[in-house]
Design a protein around this motif. Structure first.
Motif, PDB file in Angstrom:
ATOM      1  N   ASN A  54       1.023  -1.139   0.000  1.00 55.26           N
ATOM      2  CA  ASN A  54      -0.038  -0.134   0.045  1.00 55.26           C
ATOM      3  C   ASN A  54       0.936   1.101   0.019  1.00 55.26           C
ATOM      4  OD1 ASN A  54      -2.094  -1.622   0.181  1.00 55.26           O
ATOM      5  ND2 ASN A  54      -2.658  -1.294   2.275  1.00 55.26           N
ATOM      6  N   TRP A  57       0.441   4.176  -2.576  1.00 51.68           N
ATOM      7  CA  TRP A  57      -0.803   4.771  -2.592  1.00 51.68           C
ATOM      8  C   TRP A  57      -0.743   5.881  -1.286  1.00 51.68           C
ATOM      9  CZ3 TRP A  57      -3.127   5.013  -7.018  1.00 51.68           C
ATOM     10  CH2 TRP A  57      -2.672   3.948  -8.097  1.00 51.68           C
ATOM     11  N   LEU A 123      -7.114   8.278  -3.068  1.00 50.62           N
ATOM     12  CA  LEU A 123      -5.616   7.494  -3.133  1.00 50.62           C
ATOM     13  C   LEU A 123      -5.703   6.526  -1.510  1.00 50.62           C
ATOM     14  CD1 LEU A 123      -3.278  10.548  -3.780  1.00 50.62           C
ATOM     15  CD2 LEU A 123      -3.851   8.310  -5.092  1.00 50.62           C
ATOM     16  N   ALA A 127      -5.441   2.307  -2.175  1.00 53.53           N
ATOM     17  CA  ALA A 127      -4.491   1.541  -1.191  1.00 53.53           C
ATOM     18  C   ALA A 127      -5.434   0.232  -0.359  1.00 53.53           C
ATOM     19  CB  ALA A 127      -3.836   2.275  -0.090  1.00 53.53           C
TER      20      ALA A 127
END
Length: 153
Positions: A54, A57, A123, A127
């Motif tokens: 993740n 992101w 965003l 993620a």
């Protein structure tokens, strides 16, 4: 078609397709391994684990939030630094141009702030969703049972 004839056709087909393949399409005898890996395609090895991070992101979301905060701070600073300029600059020909420039920059800074405010949650959602999607795919692949561990075609 007789049963024996069917068995012969299957055996002949199996002989033609005896090369093992893996997800990255490298045959085992050309540097690939006998299992699907989470490594880079074409690397021929790996940890046999699908990995997702993740990080990029989340970093992008953090940057968007930081930019939103600093842009708003700059916009407020621009406003406060020009408070009273109109009174002190009365009669100057450049006052109208200064007001136009200040208004233009305030609009630009507001647009950047608003865009960053809009991007940050999107965003973070990517993620989260990508992580959940990868987990779901991993669970589905673990559910596939291969009798000999995938070592023979």
């Amino acid at each position: 078609m007789a049963w024996d004839e069917w068995e012969q056709i299957k055996a002949a087909t199996a002989e033609h397709h005896s090369t093992q393949m893996q997800l990255n399409q490298l045959p085992v005898d050309q540097g690939g391994s006998a299992s699907a890996s989470g490594s880079k395609p074409g690397s021929g090895g790996g940890s046999d684990t699908l990995r997702h991070s993740n990080g990029p992101w989340t970093d992008a979301a953090d940057t968007a939030n930081d930019l939103k905060i600093s842009t708003e701070s700059t916009r407020k600073g621009l406003q406060s630094s020009h408070t009273g300029v109109a009174a002190g600059a009365a009669g100057l020909a450049s006052l109208a141009a200064l007001k136009t420039v200040i208004t233009s920059w305030e609009k630009r800074l507001e647009a950047v702030r608003d865009e960053c405010e809009s991007l940050e949650p999107k965003l973070r959602t990517v993620a989260k969703d990508m992580g959940e999607y990868d987990s779901a795919v991993a669970a589905k692949t673990r559910a596939v049972h291969v009798s000999d561990g995938g070592k023979n075609p």
